[in-house]
Scaffold this active site. Structure first.
Site, PDB file in Angstrom:
ATOM      1  N   GLY A 174      -8.390  11.157   6.067  1.00 19.68           N
ATOM      2  CA  GLY A 174      -8.242   9.794   5.381  1.00 19.68           C
ATOM      3  C   GLY A 174      -7.083   9.644   4.532  1.00 19.68           C
ATOM      4  O   GLY A 174      -6.742  10.690   3.990  1.00 19.68           O
ATOM      5  N   CYS A 175      -6.503   8.720   4.385  1.00 24.14           N
ATOM      6  CA  CYS A 175      -5.163   8.343   3.710  1.00 24.14           C
ATOM      7  C   CYS A 175      -5.424   8.606   2.280  1.00 24.14           C
ATOM      8  O   CYS A 175      -4.630   9.493   1.492  1.00 24.14           O
ATOM      9  CB  CYS A 175      -4.560   6.881   3.957  1.00 24.14           C
ATOM     10  N   PHE A 176      -6.314   8.118   1.746  1.00 28.02           N
ATOM     11  CA  PHE A 176      -6.716   8.445   0.265  1.00 28.02           C
ATOM     12  C   PHE A 176      -7.051  10.169  -0.118  1.00 28.02           C
ATOM     13  O   PHE A 176      -6.590  10.642  -1.046  1.00 28.02           O
ATOM     14  CB  PHE A 176      -7.969   7.695  -0.447  1.00 28.02           C
ATOM     15  N   ALA A 177      -7.811  10.477   0.767  1.00 35.53           N
ATOM     16  CA  ALA A 177      -8.334  11.931   0.883  1.00 35.53           C
ATOM     17  C   ALA A 177      -6.773  13.021   0.992  1.00 35.53           C
ATOM     18  O   ALA A 177      -6.963  13.746   0.106  1.00 35.53           O
ATOM     19  CB  ALA A 177      -9.183  12.464   1.890  1.00 35.53           C
ATOM     20  N   ALA A 216      -3.503  12.085  -0.013  1.00 32.81           N
ATOM     21  CA  ALA A 216      -2.807  12.212  -0.954  1.00 32.81           C
ATOM     22  C   ALA A 216      -3.562  13.056  -2.320  1.00 32.81           C
ATOM     23  O   ALA A 216      -3.074  13.636  -3.188  1.00 32.81           O
ATOM     24  CB  ALA A 216      -2.605  10.887  -1.632  1.00 32.81           C
TER      25      ALA A 216
END
EC number: 1.2.1.38
Length: 345
Positions: A148-151, A153
């Site tokens: 995932g994108c948040f994961a 970063a």
């Protein structure tokens, strides 16, 4: 190498198209859609005019197998779980951008995603595709669960600390902010322009589905790691993520030691750029690129380290990392087809 994209009309899908069309090794064999079968992609997205001539096709696994070697799934949660076993059965390699195969424990997936998990056999086969930390597993994988994108970063920011064992295992706090494209193409009240313009919204407090994904990866590197505190915010920009990580160190440190820790951790990672001491990145500085930029600080008063991590959620947080993983699978340099300079303006 021929590739197919299923879910080609979503934001992740069109970013894959943009990148793959410029890739020197991969070429697009077919584009597939659930709702717009028979439409020319240029009718749906006119910015592809004179670049692509593909017509959106229905999803026929046997036909895809004849044309492609790798399939990118840019589909909503739940769809990939149904499609992937059929694609694997005919010998295709699959890179899934949804969350369907990120969690190894089906019960945890069902708790956080509120839907039935994929079959356990397929879950076991999936490799979590955080490129910088899973290179060797990705090389041999038939199924890659794109993070995932948040994961992405957050994990790139915290893993050097967790692996080194220098932080208190129960002290991790992650504050994350994302542009609106991270919410997907389907409009909602929260993403409606008058609601978000000149505004800031926190959402999914203590229940964001990337929480267990992050925690699963952290415990792989340090089994003593405790649950994290994680908050997500929507900000009025189109694309980009900024994660601010806080953690308490076990003993007094110098900022130079932390700086060296990160520089050493990512010295072989072309897409991770560590800023000079005292400098911190912003999302605009990685926009349109596959870079993750980071800055590190240490507060002697509190004994806390702060790491700021920024990515483009559509690139390193989705399509860019998916192609980085495809490069690894194909035995190419990770940077192949991804050497785009950030689009600052």
């Amino acid at each position: 190498m021929k590739v197919a994209i299923i879910g080609a009309t979503g934001y992740g899908g069109i970013e894959l198209i943009r990148l793959l069309e410029q890739h020197p090794y991969f070429s697009i064999a077919s584009l597939h859609s659930f709702s717009q079968v028979g439409e020319c992609i240029t009718n749906v997205y006119p910015h592809f005019q004179n670049v692509l001539v593909h017509t959106l096709q229905e999803i026929d696994v046997e036909e895809i197998e004849k044309e492609a070697e790798i399939v990118f799934l840019a589909t909503p949660a739940g769809v990939s779980a149904e499609l992937t076993p059929k694609l694997l059965a005919v010998g295709l390699k699959v890179i899934d951008l949804s969350g369907d195969f990120r969690m190894k424990d089906p019960f945890i997936y069902e708790k956080w995603y509120k839907r039935v998990a994929a079959k356990e056999g397929v879950l076991r086969e999936a490799v979590y595709g955080l490129s910088e930390w899973k290179r060797y597993e990705i090389q041999k994988a038939n199924l890659i669960a794109n993070p995932g994108c948040f994961a992405t970063a957050a994990l790139l920011a915290v893993l050097p600390l967790v692996r080194s064992g220098i932080i208190e295992e129960d002290s991790i706090i992650i504050d994350a902010k994302s542009g609106v494209s991270g919410a997907g193409k389907t409009p909602t009240t929260m993403t409606h322009f008058p609601e978000l313009y000149d505004n800031l919204r926190i959402y999914k407090v203590n229940e964001h589905q990337h929480v267990p994904e992050i925690e699963q990866m952290l415990t792989e590197w340090n089994r003593e790691t405790k649950p994290i505190t994680f908050s997500t915010h929507l900000i009025p920009i189109s694309r980009g993520i900024m994660v601010t990580l806080y953690a308490k160190v076990k003993r007094e440190m110098e900022i130079e030691q932390l700086q060296q820790l990160y520089e050493k951790a990512y010295e072989q990672s072309a897409f991770v750029r560590i800023r000079m001491q005292g400098e911190f990145p912003s999302p605009k500085e990685v926009r349109g690129s596959n870079y993750c930029d980071m800055g590190i600080a240490y507060d002697e008063r509190t004994g806390r380290v702060t790491v700021v991590s920024v990515i483009d959620n559509m690139m390193k947080g989705a399509a860019g990392q998916a192609i980085q993983n495809a490069n690894i699978v194909a035995g190419l340099e990770e940077t192949t087809g991804l050497q785009h300079m950030p689009l600052y303006l």
